[in-house]
Design a protein around this motif. Structure first.
Motif, mmCIF file in Angstrom:
data_model
loop_
_atom_site.group_PDB
_atom_site.id
_atom_site.type_symbol
_atom_site.label_atom_id
_atom_site.label_comp_id
_atom_site.label_asym_id
_atom_site.label_seq_id
_atom_site.Cartn_x
_atom_site.Cartn_y
_atom_site.Cartn_z
ATOM 1 N N GLY A 109 18.433 72.866 47.245
ATOM 2 C CA GLY A 109 19.265 71.968 46.456
ATOM 3 C C GLY A 109 19.433 70.667 47.203
ATOM 4 N N CYS A 110 20.113 69.732 46.584
ATOM 5 C CA CYS A 110 20.357 68.454 47.237
ATOM 6 C C CYS A 110 21.243 68.664 48.465
ATOM 7 C CB CYS A 110 21.016 67.491 46.252
ATOM 8 S SG CYS A 110 21.271 65.840 46.914
ATOM 9 N N HIS A 111 20.699 68.374 49.634
ATOM 10 C CA HIS A 111 21.435 68.539 50.902
ATOM 11 C C HIS A 111 21.901 69.974 51.116
ATOM 12 C CE1 HIS A 111 21.260 64.229 51.308
ATOM 13 N NE2 HIS A 111 21.962 64.051 50.202
ATOM 14 N N LEU A 112 21.098 70.935 50.676
ATOM 15 C CA LEU A 112 21.406 72.351 50.874
ATOM 16 C C LEU A 112 20.149 73.059 51.365
ATOM 17 C CD1 LEU A 112 23.309 74.799 50.615
ATOM 18 C CD2 LEU A 112 22.556 75.010 48.227
ATOM 19 N N TRP A 113 20.273 73.725 52.524
ATOM 20 C CA TRP A 113 19.145 74.415 53.136
ATOM 21 C C TRP A 113 19.543 75.843 53.496
ATOM 22 C CZ3 TRP A 113 14.289 72.241 54.538
ATOM 23 C CH2 TRP A 113 14.163 70.863 54.320
ATOM 24 N N VAL A 114 18.569 76.752 53.424
ATOM 25 C CA VAL A 114 18.703 78.088 53.997
ATOM 26 C C VAL A 114 17.822 78.117 55.243
ATOM 27 C CG1 VAL A 114 18.421 80.560 53.659
ATOM 28 C CG2 VAL A 114 19.124 79.114 51.739
ATOM 29 N N GLU A 123 17.692 69.147 58.396
ATOM 30 C CA GLU A 123 18.643 68.115 58.012
ATOM 31 C C GLU A 123 20.018 68.527 58.551
ATOM 32 O OE1 GLU A 123 20.118 65.863 53.900
ATOM 33 O OE2 GLU A 123 18.520 67.372 53.814
ATOM 34 N N PRO A 124 20.306 68.200 59.809
ATOM 35 C CA PRO A 124 21.528 68.709 60.450
ATOM 36 C C PRO A 124 22.815 68.380 59.713
ATOM 37 C CG PRO A 124 20.056 67.748 62.076
ATOM 38 C CD PRO A 124 19.498 67.394 60.732
ATOM 39 N N ASP A 125 22.852 67.245 59.013
ATOM 40 C CA ASP A 125 24.070 66.838 58.320
ATOM 41 C C ASP A 125 24.199 67.454 56.927
ATOM 42 O OD1 ASP A 125 24.789 65.275 60.472
ATOM 43 O OD2 ASP A 125 23.781 63.487 59.696
ATOM 44 N N ALA A 126 23.209 68.222 56.508
ATOM 45 C CA ALA A 126 23.268 68.885 55.208
ATOM 46 C C ALA A 126 24.123 70.142 55.319
ATOM 47 C CB ALA A 126 21.861 69.232 54.735
ATOM 48 N N VAL A 127 24.344 70.807 54.195
ATOM 49 C CA VAL A 127 24.961 72.133 54.203
ATOM 50 C C VAL A 127 23.862 73.129 54.536
ATOM 51 C CG1 VAL A 127 26.135 73.881 52.838
ATOM 52 C CG2 VAL A 127 26.711 71.461 52.536
ATOM 53 N N ASN A 128 23.950 73.736 55.705
ATOM 54 C CA ASN A 128 22.929 74.661 56.176
ATOM 55 C C ASN A 128 23.486 76.084 56.186
ATOM 56 O OD1 ASN A 128 20.585 72.911 57.034
ATOM 57 N ND2 ASN A 128 22.250 71.925 58.173
ATOM 58 N N ILE A 129 22.823 76.968 55.458
ATOM 59 C CA ILE A 129 23.194 78.373 55.409
ATOM 60 C C ILE A 129 22.295 79.111 56.391
ATOM 61 C CG2 ILE A 129 23.567 80.372 53.941
ATOM 62 C CD1 ILE A 129 25.177 77.840 53.169
ATOM 63 N N ILE A 130 22.883 79.669 57.443
ATOM 64 C CA ILE A 130 22.107 80.379 58.453
ATOM 65 C C ILE A 130 21.952 81.821 57.983
ATOM 66 C CG2 ILE A 130 21.918 80.967 60.883
ATOM 67 C CD1 ILE A 130 21.979 77.931 60.198
ATOM 68 N N LEU A 147 17.487 79.511 42.116
ATOM 69 C CA LEU A 147 18.068 78.920 40.914
ATOM 70 C C LEU A 147 19.597 78.891 41.005
ATOM 71 C CD1 LEU A 147 15.829 80.502 38.126
ATOM 72 C CD2 LEU A 147 16.152 78.050 38.487
ATOM 73 N N CYS A 148 20.175 79.989 41.486
ATOM 74 C CA CYS A 148 21.636 80.047 41.637
ATOM 75 C C CYS A 148 22.123 79.047 42.676
ATOM 76 C CB CYS A 148 22.073 81.454 42.039
ATOM 77 S SG CYS A 148 21.821 82.730 40.788
ATOM 78 N N LEU A 149 21.407 78.974 43.805
ATOM 79 C CA LEU A 149 21.801 78.041 44.864
ATOM 80 C C LEU A 149 21.716 76.600 44.379
ATOM 81 C CD1 LEU A 149 19.973 79.757 47.850
ATOM 82 C CD2 LEU A 149 22.449 79.611 47.531
ATOM 83 N N GLU A 150 20.659 76.288 43.671
ATOM 84 C CA GLU A 150 20.511 74.929 43.164
ATOM 85 C C GLU A 150 21.627 74.589 42.181
ATOM 86 O OE1 GLU A 150 17.210 73.219 40.353
ATOM 87 O OE2 GLU A 150 16.473 73.197 42.418
ATOM 88 N N TRP A 151 21.966 75.542 41.321
ATOM 89 C CA TRP A 151 23.053 75.319 40.359
ATOM 90 C C TRP A 151 24.369 75.092 41.102
ATOM 91 C CZ3 TRP A 151 27.747 77.312 38.972
ATOM 92 C CH2 TRP A 151 28.264 76.911 37.730
ATOM 93 N N LEU A 152 24.648 75.917 42.106
ATOM 94 C CA LEU A 152 25.877 75.754 42.877
ATOM 95 C C LEU A 152 25.936 74.385 43.553
ATOM 96 C CD1 LEU A 152 26.339 79.227 44.620
ATOM 97 C CD2 LEU A 152 27.953 78.139 43.050
ATOM 98 N N SER A 153 24.797 73.923 44.062
ATOM 99 C CA SER A 153 24.782 72.657 44.799
ATOM 100 C C SER A 153 25.114 71.472 43.903
ATOM 101 C CB SER A 153 23.416 72.440 45.458
ATOM 102 O OG SER A 153 22.413 72.128 44.502
ATOM 103 N N GLU A 154 25.010 71.662 42.596
ATOM 104 C CA GLU A 154 25.259 70.566 41.650
ATOM 105 C C GLU A 154 26.676 70.598 41.065
ATOM 106 O OE1 GLU A 154 22.211 71.316 38.833
ATOM 107 O OE2 GLU A 154 20.591 70.517 40.097
ATOM 108 N N GLN A 155 27.491 71.587 41.492
ATOM 109 C CA GLN A 155 28.820 71.743 40.901
ATOM 110 C C GLN A 155 29.913 71.184 41.816
ATOM 111 O OE1 GLN A 155 28.571 72.888 37.766
ATOM 112 N NE2 GLN A 155 26.398 73.041 38.322
ATOM 113 N N PRO A 156 30.994 70.668 41.229
ATOM 114 C CA PRO A 156 32.178 70.313 42.032
ATOM 115 C C PRO A 156 32.984 71.583 42.318
ATOM 116 C CG PRO A 156 32.533 69.760 39.726
ATOM 117 C CD PRO A 156 31.151 70.300 39.806
ATOM 118 N N LEU A 157 32.861 72.118 43.517
ATOM 119 C CA LEU A 157 33.448 73.419 43.829
ATOM 120 C C LEU A 157 34.802 73.341 44.528
ATOM 121 C CD1 LEU A 157 30.297 75.423 45.026
ATOM 122 C CD2 LEU A 157 31.327 75.315 42.750
#
Length: 294
Positions: A109-114, A123-130, A147-157
Protein backbone atom coordinates in the motif's frame (compact mmCIF):
# COMPACT_ATOMS: atom_id res chain seq x y z
CA UNK A 1 28.33 -29.84 10.48
CA UNK A 2 26.18 -30.85 7.47
CA UNK A 3 22.52 -31.64 7.89
CA UNK A 4 20.01 -33.81 6.07
CA UNK A 5 16.84 -32.10 4.91
CA UNK A 6 14.06 -34.62 4.34
CA UNK A 7 10.89 -33.44 2.60
CA UNK A 8 7.78 -35.58 2.44
CA UNK A 9 4.43 -34.85 0.87
CA UNK A 10 1.37 -35.65 2.93
CA UNK A 11 -2.31 -34.87 2.87
CA UNK A 12 -4.14 -32.70 5.38
CA UNK A 13 -4.98 -35.58 7.72
CA UNK A 14 -1.43 -36.98 7.75
CA UNK A 15 0.65 -33.83 8.07
CA UNK A 16 0.52 -33.08 11.78
CA UNK A 17 1.06 -36.72 12.76
CA UNK A 18 4.08 -36.84 10.47
CA UNK A 19 5.49 -33.59 11.85
CA UNK A 20 5.15 -34.93 15.41
CA UNK A 21 6.83 -38.16 14.34
CA UNK A 22 9.78 -36.30 12.78
CA UNK A 23 10.46 -34.62 16.11
CA UNK A 24 10.14 -37.97 17.89
CA UNK A 25 12.70 -39.47 15.46
CA UNK A 26 15.34 -36.82 15.99
CA UNK A 27 14.59 -33.84 13.75
CA UNK A 28 15.95 -30.59 15.18
CA UNK A 29 13.33 -28.60 13.31
CA UNK A 30 10.14 -29.36 11.42
CA UNK A 31 8.21 -27.05 9.09
CA UNK A 32 4.87 -27.42 7.33
CA UNK A 33 4.43 -25.72 3.95
CA UNK A 34 1.84 -25.59 1.23
CA UNK A 35 2.53 -28.30 -1.36
CA UNK A 36 -0.18 -27.31 -3.85
CA UNK A 37 0.04 -23.51 -4.26
CA UNK A 38 -2.90 -23.08 -1.92
CA UNK A 39 -3.24 -20.34 0.74
CA UNK A 40 -3.84 -21.35 4.34
CA UNK A 41 -7.45 -20.61 5.25
CA UNK A 42 -9.87 -21.63 7.97
CA UNK A 43 -11.84 -24.22 6.01
CA UNK A 44 -13.94 -25.15 9.04
CA UNK A 45 -14.72 -22.76 11.87
CA UNK A 46 -14.60 -25.51 14.50
CA UNK A 47 -11.12 -26.89 13.85
CA UNK A 48 -7.57 -25.77 13.11
CA UNK A 49 -6.83 -25.12 9.44
CA UNK A 50 -4.22 -26.75 7.20
CA UNK A 51 -3.58 -27.03 3.48
CA UNK A 52 -5.02 -30.02 1.64
CA UNK A 53 -1.56 -31.00 0.37
CA UNK A 54 1.33 -30.37 2.76
CA UNK A 55 5.10 -30.53 2.46
CA UNK A 56 6.59 -31.68 5.77
CA UNK A 57 10.30 -30.86 6.07
CA UNK A 58 12.51 -32.24 8.81
CA UNK A 59 16.12 -31.27 9.47
CA UNK A 60 18.12 -34.26 10.74
CA UNK A 61 21.75 -34.80 11.75
CA UNK A 62 24.05 -35.81 8.88
CA UNK A 63 24.31 -39.53 9.70
CA UNK A 64 20.59 -40.14 10.18
CA UNK A 65 19.37 -43.33 8.51
CA UNK A 66 16.86 -41.82 6.12
CA UNK A 67 15.78 -45.26 4.88
CA UNK A 68 14.72 -46.02 8.45
CA UNK A 69 12.89 -42.69 8.72
CA UNK A 70 11.05 -43.37 5.46
CA UNK A 71 10.15 -46.85 6.61
CA UNK A 72 8.78 -45.48 9.88
CA UNK A 73 6.84 -42.80 8.02
CA UNK A 74 5.32 -45.40 5.71
CA UNK A 75 4.24 -47.45 8.72
CA UNK A 76 2.98 -44.45 10.70
CA UNK A 77 0.85 -43.30 7.77
CA UNK A 78 -0.32 -46.83 6.86
CA UNK A 79 1.02 -46.57 3.31
CA UNK A 80 1.92 -49.42 0.96
CA UNK A 81 5.08 -47.61 -0.18
CA UNK A 82 7.23 -44.66 0.81
CA UNK A 83 5.50 -41.28 0.46
CA UNK A 84 6.87 -38.88 -2.19
CA UNK A 85 10.05 -37.39 -0.76
CA UNK A 86 13.27 -35.49 -1.40
CA UNK A 87 16.56 -35.63 0.53
CA UNK A 88 19.18 -32.86 0.45
CA UNK A 89 22.50 -32.40 2.25
CA UNK A 90 22.93 -28.89 3.66
CA UNK A 91 25.78 -27.09 5.37
CA UNK A 92 25.24 -25.09 8.55
CA UNK A 93 24.93 -21.79 6.74
CA UNK A 94 22.84 -23.20 3.91
CA UNK A 95 19.98 -24.57 5.98
CA UNK A 96 19.79 -21.48 8.15
CA UNK A 97 19.62 -19.00 5.30
CA UNK A 98 18.48 -20.72 2.11
CA UNK A 99 14.77 -20.36 2.84
CA UNK A 100 15.19 -16.72 3.86
CA UNK A 101 16.29 -15.79 0.35
CA UNK A 102 12.75 -16.37 -0.91
CA UNK A 103 11.27 -13.62 1.25
CA UNK A 104 11.90 -9.92 0.57
CA UNK A 105 10.23 -6.71 1.80
CA UNK A 106 6.86 -6.32 0.12
CA UNK A 107 5.06 -3.03 -0.52
CA UNK A 108 1.33 -3.55 -0.02
CA UNK A 109 0.00 0.00 0.00
CA UNK A 110 1.01 3.62 -0.03
CA UNK A 111 3.84 3.89 2.52
CA UNK A 112 3.02 0.42 3.87
CA UNK A 113 5.50 -2.46 3.78
CA UNK A 114 5.67 -6.01 5.14
CA UNK A 115 9.30 -6.66 6.07
CA UNK A 116 10.92 -9.95 7.21
CA UNK A 117 12.88 -9.47 10.41
CA UNK A 118 16.22 -10.17 8.69
CA UNK A 119 15.73 -7.39 6.09
CA UNK A 120 16.21 -3.65 6.32
CA UNK A 121 13.02 -1.66 5.57
CA UNK A 122 13.36 -0.12 2.08
CA UNK A 123 11.38 2.91 3.28
CA UNK A 124 12.29 3.50 6.94
CA UNK A 125 9.78 6.33 7.38
CA UNK A 126 6.88 4.22 6.08
CA UNK A 127 4.63 2.01 8.19
CA UNK A 128 6.66 -1.19 8.33
CA UNK A 129 5.09 -4.43 9.55
CA UNK A 130 7.82 -6.79 10.75
CA UNK A 131 6.58 -10.27 9.96
CA UNK A 132 8.31 -13.59 9.29
CA UNK A 133 6.75 -16.53 7.45
CA UNK A 134 5.14 -19.06 9.74
CA UNK A 135 2.31 -21.53 10.24
CA UNK A 136 -0.45 -18.96 10.55
CA UNK A 137 -1.81 -17.58 7.29
CA UNK A 138 -1.03 -13.98 6.42
CA UNK A 139 2.38 -12.71 5.34
CA UNK A 140 1.09 -10.11 2.89
CA UNK A 141 2.27 -11.88 -0.26
CA UNK A 142 -1.00 -13.64 -1.06
CA UNK A 143 -3.57 -11.53 -2.95
CA UNK A 144 -6.27 -12.04 -0.32
CA UNK A 145 -4.08 -10.48 2.36
CA UNK A 146 -2.49 -7.81 0.18
CA UNK A 147 -5.94 -6.65 -0.94
CA UNK A 148 -6.95 -6.20 2.71
CA UNK A 149 -3.71 -4.41 3.56
CA UNK A 150 -4.06 -2.07 0.62
CA UNK A 151 -7.66 -1.28 1.58
CA UNK A 152 -6.62 -0.57 5.17
CA UNK A 153 -3.81 1.73 4.01
CA UNK A 154 -6.37 3.92 2.23
CA UNK A 155 -8.70 4.36 5.23
CA UNK A 156 -8.72 7.04 7.96
CA UNK A 157 -8.28 4.70 10.94
CA UNK A 158 -7.72 7.22 13.72
CA UNK A 159 -10.00 6.49 16.71
CA UNK A 160 -11.43 3.43 14.95
CA UNK A 161 -12.05 -0.07 16.35
CA UNK A 162 -11.24 -2.95 14.00
CA UNK A 163 -12.42 -6.56 14.23
CA UNK A 164 -10.13 -9.01 12.41
CA UNK A 165 -12.30 -12.12 12.00
CA UNK A 166 -9.97 -15.06 11.33
CA UNK A 167 -6.77 -13.22 12.24
CA UNK A 168 -4.18 -15.88 11.30
CA UNK A 169 -0.80 -14.23 11.80
CA UNK A 170 -2.43 -11.05 13.12
CA UNK A 171 -1.06 -8.99 10.24
CA UNK A 172 -4.31 -7.08 9.64
CA UNK A 173 -4.82 -6.21 13.30
CA UNK A 174 -1.21 -5.10 13.69
CA UNK A 175 -1.41 -3.02 10.53
CA UNK A 176 -4.65 -1.36 11.63
CA UNK A 177 -3.07 -0.33 14.95
CA UNK A 178 0.08 0.96 13.26
CA UNK A 179 -2.10 2.98 10.90
CA UNK A 180 -3.84 4.70 13.81
CA UNK A 181 -6.70 2.47 14.97
CA UNK A 182 -7.41 2.73 18.68
CA UNK A 183 -8.28 -0.94 19.18
CA UNK A 184 -8.06 -4.13 17.17
CA UNK A 185 -9.81 -7.36 18.09
CA UNK A 186 -7.96 -10.34 16.59
CA UNK A 187 -10.23 -13.40 16.58
CA UNK A 188 -9.44 -16.95 15.50
CA UNK A 189 -10.44 -20.51 16.42
CA UNK A 190 -6.84 -21.69 16.16
CA UNK A 191 -4.85 -21.35 19.41
CA UNK A 192 -1.62 -21.34 17.38
CA UNK A 193 -2.85 -18.34 15.38
CA UNK A 194 -3.63 -16.47 18.60
CA UNK A 195 -0.14 -17.19 19.98
CA UNK A 196 1.48 -16.14 16.69
CA UNK A 197 -0.57 -12.94 16.67
CA UNK A 198 0.62 -12.03 20.16
CA UNK A 199 4.26 -12.70 19.24
CA UNK A 200 4.02 -10.73 16.01
CA UNK A 201 2.44 -7.83 17.86
CA UNK A 202 5.31 -7.77 20.36
CA UNK A 203 7.85 -7.81 17.51
CA UNK A 204 6.11 -4.75 16.08
CA UNK A 205 6.10 -2.83 19.34
CA UNK A 206 2.34 -3.23 19.86
CA UNK A 207 1.80 -3.19 23.61
CA UNK A 208 -1.71 -1.78 23.87
CA UNK A 209 -4.91 -1.72 21.89
CA UNK A 210 -4.72 -5.35 20.75
CA UNK A 211 -7.29 -7.84 22.01
CA UNK A 212 -6.60 -11.47 21.02
CA UNK A 213 -9.34 -14.03 21.63
CA UNK A 214 -11.50 -16.90 20.48
CA UNK A 215 -14.76 -15.99 18.70
CA UNK A 216 -16.74 -17.18 21.72
CA UNK A 217 -14.92 -14.63 23.89
CA UNK A 218 -16.23 -11.61 22.01
CA UNK A 219 -18.79 -9.72 24.12
CA UNK A 220 -22.33 -10.54 22.90
CA UNK A 221 -23.14 -7.00 21.81
CA UNK A 222 -19.68 -6.00 20.61
CA UNK A 223 -19.56 -3.95 17.38
CA UNK A 224 -16.62 -2.45 15.50
CA UNK A 225 -16.15 0.42 13.07
CA UNK A 226 -14.45 -1.94 10.61
CA UNK A 227 -14.85 -5.71 10.34
CA UNK A 228 -12.45 -7.61 8.09
CA UNK A 229 -13.06 -11.30 7.39
CA UNK A 230 -10.33 -12.88 5.25
CA UNK A 231 -11.62 -16.45 5.26
CA UNK A 232 -13.09 -18.94 2.80
CA UNK A 233 -16.32 -18.03 1.09
CA UNK A 234 -18.16 -21.02 2.56
CA UNK A 235 -17.33 -19.77 6.05
CA UNK A 236 -18.37 -16.25 5.04
CA UNK A 237 -21.78 -17.66 4.12
CA UNK A 238 -22.03 -19.77 7.27
CA UNK A 239 -21.18 -16.84 9.56
CA UNK A 240 -22.97 -14.07 7.64
CA UNK A 241 -25.46 -13.27 10.40
CA UNK A 242 -22.73 -13.19 13.06
CA UNK A 243 -20.39 -11.04 10.96
CA UNK A 244 -23.09 -8.54 9.93
CA UNK A 245 -24.13 -8.07 13.55
CA UNK A 246 -20.60 -7.00 14.52
CA UNK A 247 -20.56 -3.81 12.41
CA UNK A 248 -21.71 -0.50 13.85
CA UNK A 249 -24.13 1.63 11.84
CA UNK A 250 -21.99 3.57 9.40
CA UNK A 251 -19.17 1.05 9.74
CA UNK A 252 -17.32 -0.88 7.05
CA UNK A 253 -17.35 -4.57 6.19
CA UNK A 254 -14.51 -6.13 4.18
CA UNK A 255 -14.83 -9.69 2.88
CA UNK A 256 -11.79 -11.36 1.33
CA UNK A 257 -10.68 -14.89 0.45
CA UNK A 258 -13.01 -15.11 -2.56
CA UNK A 259 -11.59 -16.89 -5.60
CA UNK A 260 -13.17 -15.69 -8.80
CA UNK A 261 -16.31 -13.76 -9.58
CA UNK A 262 -18.53 -16.80 -8.99
CA UNK A 263 -17.63 -16.97 -5.29
CA UNK A 264 -18.06 -13.21 -4.92
CA UNK A 265 -21.45 -13.42 -6.58
CA UNK A 266 -22.50 -16.32 -4.36
CA UNK A 267 -21.55 -14.51 -1.15
CA UNK A 268 -23.17 -11.15 -1.90
CA UNK A 269 -26.84 -12.09 -1.31
CA UNK A 270 -26.00 -13.07 2.27
CA UNK A 271 -24.85 -9.48 2.97
CA UNK A 272 -26.76 -7.32 0.46
CA UNK A 273 -28.76 -5.57 1.76
CA UNK A 274 -27.90 -3.72 3.93
CA UNK A 275 -24.41 -3.57 2.39
CA UNK A 276 -23.73 -2.34 -1.12
CA UNK A 277 -20.29 -3.61 -2.06
CA UNK A 278 -17.54 -2.40 -4.32
CA UNK A 279 -15.35 -5.09 -5.82
CA UNK A 280 -11.55 -5.16 -5.75
CA UNK A 281 -9.64 -7.81 -7.69
CA UNK A 282 -6.09 -9.13 -7.82
CA UNK A 283 -4.92 -12.26 -9.62
CA UNK A 284 -8.49 -13.62 -9.76
CA UNK A 285 -8.99 -13.11 -6.00
CA UNK A 286 -11.81 -10.81 -4.93
CA UNK A 287 -12.38 -8.42 -2.04
CA UNK A 288 -15.78 -6.91 -1.28
CA UNK A 289 -15.98 -3.68 0.73
CA UNK A 290 -19.21 -2.01 1.76
CA UNK A 291 -20.60 0.37 4.36
CA UNK A 292 -23.46 -0.32 6.74
CA UNK A 293 -26.17 2.34 6.48
CA UNK A 294 -26.14 4.78 9.36
Amino acid sequence: MPWLKLRLHANQDQAQALADAFEEWGAISVTLEDAADQPLFETHWDRSPLWSEVQVTGLFPEHTDTDDILSRARERLSLAENPPHQIDLLGDEDWAHSWMAHYKPLQVGCHLWVVPSWCEPPEPDAVNIILDPGLAFGTGDHPTTSLCLEWLSEQPLQDKTVLDYGCGSGILSITALKLGATQAFAVDIDALALDVTRRNAAHNGIHSGLNVMLPSELPPNFQADIVIANILFGTLIELAAEIKARIRPGGWLVLSGLLGSDQATEVRPYYEPPFEFTLHERQKWMLLAGRKPG
